[in-house]
Design a protein around this motif. Structure first.
Motif, short mmCIF file in Angstrom:
data_model
loop_
_atom_site.label_atom_id
_atom_site.label_comp_id
_atom_site.label_asym_id
_atom_site.label_seq_id
_atom_site.Cartn_x
_atom_site.Cartn_y
_atom_site.Cartn_z
N VAL A 153 -1.47 -5.51 1.77
CA VAL A 153 -2.03 -4.53 2.71
C VAL A 153 -2.69 -5.24 3.88
O VAL A 153 -3.52 -6.12 3.71
CB VAL A 153 -3.00 -3.53 2.03
CG1 VAL A 153 -2.26 -2.68 1.01
CG2 VAL A 153 -4.19 -4.20 1.37
N GLY A 179 -3.44 -3.39 7.05
CA GLY A 179 -3.60 -2.34 8.06
C GLY A 179 -5.02 -2.26 8.61
O GLY A 179 -5.29 -1.49 9.53
N GLY A 180 -5.93 -3.05 8.04
CA GLY A 180 -7.34 -2.97 8.46
C GLY A 180 -7.53 -3.50 9.87
O GLY A 180 -6.70 -4.26 10.38
N GLN A 181 -8.63 -3.10 10.48
CA GLN A 181 -8.87 -3.50 11.87
C GLN A 181 -9.64 -4.81 11.98
O GLN A 181 -9.78 -5.36 13.06
CB GLN A 181 -9.58 -2.37 12.62
CG GLN A 181 -8.64 -1.19 12.82
CD GLN A 181 -9.32 0.03 13.38
OE1 GLN A 181 -10.26 0.55 12.78
NE2 GLN A 181 -8.88 0.47 14.54
N THR A 203 -12.70 -5.69 12.00
CA THR A 203 -13.72 -5.70 13.06
C THR A 203 -14.76 -6.79 12.85
O THR A 203 -15.23 -7.39 13.81
CB THR A 203 -14.44 -4.34 13.14
OG1 THR A 203 -14.71 -3.90 11.81
CG2 THR A 203 -13.57 -3.30 13.82
N ARG A 204 -15.09 -7.09 11.58
CA ARG A 204 -16.14 -8.09 11.36
C ARG A 204 -15.71 -9.47 11.81
O ARG A 204 -16.51 -10.27 12.28
CB ARG A 204 -16.54 -8.13 9.87
CG ARG A 204 -17.36 -6.93 9.44
CD ARG A 204 -17.52 -6.88 7.94
NE ARG A 204 -16.29 -6.49 7.27
CZ ARG A 204 -16.09 -6.52 5.96
NH1 ARG A 204 -17.06 -6.95 5.18
NH2 ARG A 204 -14.95 -6.13 5.43
N GLN A 262 0.51 2.98 7.21
CA GLN A 262 -0.40 3.92 6.57
C GLN A 262 -0.82 5.01 7.56
O GLN A 262 -0.53 4.92 8.76
CB GLN A 262 -1.65 3.18 6.06
CG GLN A 262 -2.52 2.61 7.15
CD GLN A 262 -3.76 1.91 6.58
OE1 GLN A 262 -3.85 0.70 6.59
NE2 GLN A 262 -4.71 2.69 6.09
N PRO A 284 -7.40 3.66 10.67
CA PRO A 284 -6.59 3.66 9.44
C PRO A 284 -7.36 4.31 8.29
O PRO A 284 -8.59 4.19 8.21
CB PRO A 284 -6.35 2.17 9.17
CG PRO A 284 -6.58 1.49 10.48
CD PRO A 284 -7.61 2.29 11.20
N GLY A 310 -7.89 3.66 5.26
CA GLY A 310 -8.36 2.84 4.13
C GLY A 310 -7.19 2.29 3.33
O GLY A 310 -6.07 2.82 3.41
N ILE A 327 -4.77 -9.02 2.90
CA ILE A 327 -4.38 -10.05 3.87
C ILE A 327 -5.45 -11.14 4.05
O ILE A 327 -5.16 -12.21 4.55
CB ILE A 327 -4.05 -9.41 5.24
CG1 ILE A 327 -3.32 -10.40 6.16
CG2 ILE A 327 -5.28 -8.85 5.94
CD1 ILE A 327 -2.04 -10.95 5.63
N LYS A 383 -13.64 -12.68 6.02
CA LYS A 383 -14.13 -11.36 6.43
C LYS A 383 -14.90 -11.43 7.74
O LYS A 383 -14.80 -10.55 8.58
CB LYS A 383 -15.09 -10.79 5.37
CG LYS A 383 -14.48 -10.52 4.01
CD LYS A 383 -13.76 -9.19 3.98
CE LYS A 383 -13.27 -8.88 2.58
NZ LYS A 383 -12.26 -7.80 2.58
P1 UTP Z 1 -11.60 -4.57 4.62
O1 UTP Z 1 -12.29 -3.58 3.78
O2 UTP Z 1 -12.14 -5.96 4.63
O3 UTP Z 1 -11.52 -3.98 6.07
O4 UTP Z 1 -10.09 -4.60 4.19
P2 UTP Z 1 -10.93 -4.59 7.43
O5 UTP Z 1 -10.52 -3.41 8.24
O6 UTP Z 1 -9.85 -5.62 7.19
O7 UTP Z 1 -12.15 -5.35 8.07
P3 UTP Z 1 -13.50 -4.80 8.74
O8 UTP Z 1 -14.24 -4.07 7.66
O9 UTP Z 1 -13.09 -3.90 9.89
O10 UTP Z 1 -14.17 -6.05 9.18
C1 UTP Z 1 -9.66 -5.22 3.01
C2 UTP Z 1 -8.16 -5.25 3.03
O11 UTP Z 1 -7.64 -3.93 3.10
C3 UTP Z 1 -6.79 -3.79 4.21
C4 UTP Z 1 -7.20 -4.88 5.17
O12 UTP Z 1 -6.14 -5.19 6.07
C5 UTP Z 1 -7.53 -5.99 4.22
O13 UTP Z 1 -6.34 -6.60 3.76
N1 UTP Z 1 -6.97 -2.44 4.80
C6 UTP Z 1 -8.22 -1.98 5.04
C7 UTP Z 1 -5.86 -1.71 5.09
O14 UTP Z 1 -4.70 -2.17 4.88
N2 UTP Z 1 -6.04 -0.48 5.63
C8 UTP Z 1 -7.26 0.03 5.88
O15 UTP Z 1 -7.34 1.17 6.37
C9 UTP Z 1 -8.38 -0.74 5.57
#
Ligand code: UTP
Length: 479
Positions: free
Chosen positions: A111, A113-115, A117-118, A193, A218, A220, A250, A404
């Motif tokens: 997975v 898809g997260g942004q 941001t941190r 997603q 996204p 989650g 990822i 992170k």
């Molecule tokens: P995190 O919870 O660390 O979030 O995701 P994030 O978006 O990557 O980082 P922050 O919180 O904005 O800094 C944990 C894993 O879940 C995936 C992320 O890509 C990472 O592999 N993820 C998270 C998704 O695939 N989709 C989402 O909507 C959120």
């Protein structure tokens, strides 16, 4: 909401539906929008379940009462490192994992898809360069992990890669540019997603990213459940006869993709969903707590576990709730298929975040502190529905180094992950009889690609005892 997407949007009808939900402010700039943008906004609004958003904001149907649940939390059923009273040994688990892989019955879900941001990196996190010597990206390291498994077992290992609207295009372009890091095209299935809107934390009003566009993010990593089915990934899994899916995220370059022991423990225990865990280092360790509540395995986020419970210890002083989630899981395909029929039932978690938005006067506001609530689903909320869910402990130093936070932060930084990679790979070489003269402390690093070795014992077959390494060394794919 309902509207015919092909017809020109009817403002009055839209407004009526929005007023019923108290969200009519999103049409403030309607008259300024081109008809295309009106159509796009109407389509976005139509896709949203306004009643659900309002319900979630009012605290109905969202998060559980974690403080109350934590009172009843017990350690999870687990296979511990060095445990000697277990039903089967680590070696037996390894052997079963190898058999599953040799039969070609395992696929991988990554997975991404997260942004992120941190981390503060302006591209998908998978493109972040983390290899201490090679500069390899997270995508490269983890995809090479998949390719290495396929080579080792002589079977194709499909990779189901989840992206989001925020990461999809850049990810596809990056993977194309690098020929998918050796993964055959037919073994890569990228799926996107869904999204969720964000609301103002005080009022529950939807936020506009632009005058004619809602702010969405996204939904989650739990969004995987619905997207996996919708995209056809589940059908592909079934057509290939895949029985277990190895799930990873990822951000952890140390993940041993398709770890044989985890797969083996999973299969031998008859588990439907297994979780790789590390022993927490201290009560407030920033990892999710894998626990058992009323006989069901669940994960309590570190921020949701009351200190009085987190600090409880056993007689020997060790933490009672010891298991920290690494976000590596093995799913039974049958279980995932069954649960995907209930994807809408996965709860949403609420998180306060900073979200830029267009205010009533049309100004773009960039808040200094969290102003919004985002709604996310978490994949581990499937745990309570799984039969025989188990936790399998792994040594943190060897397998868990998530990237992170931005460089310079206190923990989970790129530098911390690199130091752990170097330490582990140096240890592997030394165990194989290699003299490694340089240490990362001296600014000289060692890095091993999964294509060279996935485990320590694979290194000894590749290097001669007594080999000396005195400079930065990257061991990539053997020629
Ligand atoms: P995190 O919870 O660390 O979030 O995701 P994030 O978006 O990557 O980082 P922050 O919180 O904005 O800094 C944990 C894993 O879940 C995936 C992320 O890509 C990472 O592999 N993820 C998270 C998704 O695939 N989709 C989402 O909507 C959120």
């Amino acid at each position: 909401m309902t509207q015919d997407a092909s017809a020109p949007p009817d403002k009055r009808e839209l407004l009526e539906q929005l007023e019923a939900a108290g969200q009519q402010h999103v049409l403030t700039f309607w008259e300024e929008l081109s008809s295309d943008r009106q159509r796009a906004l109407a389509a976005d609004l139509t896709a949203i379940d306004m009643a659900e958003i309002n319900r979630l904001f009012r605290g109905q149907g969202g998060d559980d009462d974690w403080a109350a649940l934590a009172e009843r939390a017990q350690p999870p059923p687990a296979f511990r490192l060095g445990g000697d009273d277990e039903e089967f040994s680590l070696e037996q688990a390894h052997e079963r994992g190898r058999a599953a892989l040799a039969e070609g019955q395992v696929g991988v879900v990554l997975v991404a898809g997260g942004q992120g941001t941190r981390l503060g990196f302006d591209h998908p996190k998978g493109m972040f360069s983390v290899g201490p010597v090679s500069g390899a990206s997270l995508f490269q390291i983890l995809i090479e992990g998949v390719v290495a498994v396929a080579r080792t077992y002589g079977k194709s290992v499909p990779l189901y890669l989840m992206t989001s609207h925020a990461t999809h295009e850049a990810t596809i372009a990056f993977l194309d540019e690098h020929d998918r890091f050796g993964l055959p095209q037919e073994d890569l299935h990228v799926f996107q997603q869904g999204t969720m809107p964000a609301v103002d934390a005080e009022t529950g009003k939807l936020l506009l990213a632009e005058k004619g566009r809602l702010f969405v993010s996204p939904d989650g990593h739990g969004g995987m459940l619905a997207a996996f089915n919708r995209s056809g990934a589940m059908a592909d899994v079934e057509a290939r006869g895949i029985r277990q899916l190895f799930y990873l995220q990822i951000d952890n370059p140390l993940t041993c993709v398709c770890d044989e022991a985890l797969i083996g423990y999973h299969v031998k225990s008859g588990s439907q969903l297994s979780t790789q865990v590390v022993a927490k280092q201290h009560p407030t360790d920033r990892v999710g707590n894998v626990v058992s509540i009323d006989g069901q395995v669940r994960i309590i986020e570190y921020s949701d576990l009351p200190a009085a419970i987190a600090t409880q210890t056993n007689d020997d002083g060790s933490l009672r709730l010891w298991a920290g989630n690494t976000a590596v899981h093995v799913f039974d395909t049958d279980f995932l298929r069954r649960m995907s029929g209930e994807a809408a039932g996965l709860p949403f978690h609420l998180a306060r975040k900073k979200v830029p938005y267009v205010d009533a006067s049309g100004q773009l506001i960039r808040p200094e502190s969290p102003n919004a609530i985002k709604f996310e689903r978490f994949i581990f909320d499937l745990l309570p529905s799984a039969r025989q869910a188990i936790a399998v402990e792994i040594d943190r130093q060897k397998a868990y180094a998530p990237v992170k936070n931005a460089p310079g932060s206190n923990d989970s930084t790129p530098a911390a992950a690199q130091a752990q990679m170097v330490a582990l790979h140096t240890e592997w070489l030394r165990a194989a009889g290699v003299e490694v003269h340089a240490q990362v402390d001296d600014g000289v690093a060692i890095e091993i690609s999964p294509l060279y070795a996935r485990h320590a014992d694979e290194v000894s077959g590749r290097v001669a005892v007594g080999t000396r390494i005195t400079e930065a060394t990257y061991l990539g794919s053997p020629t």
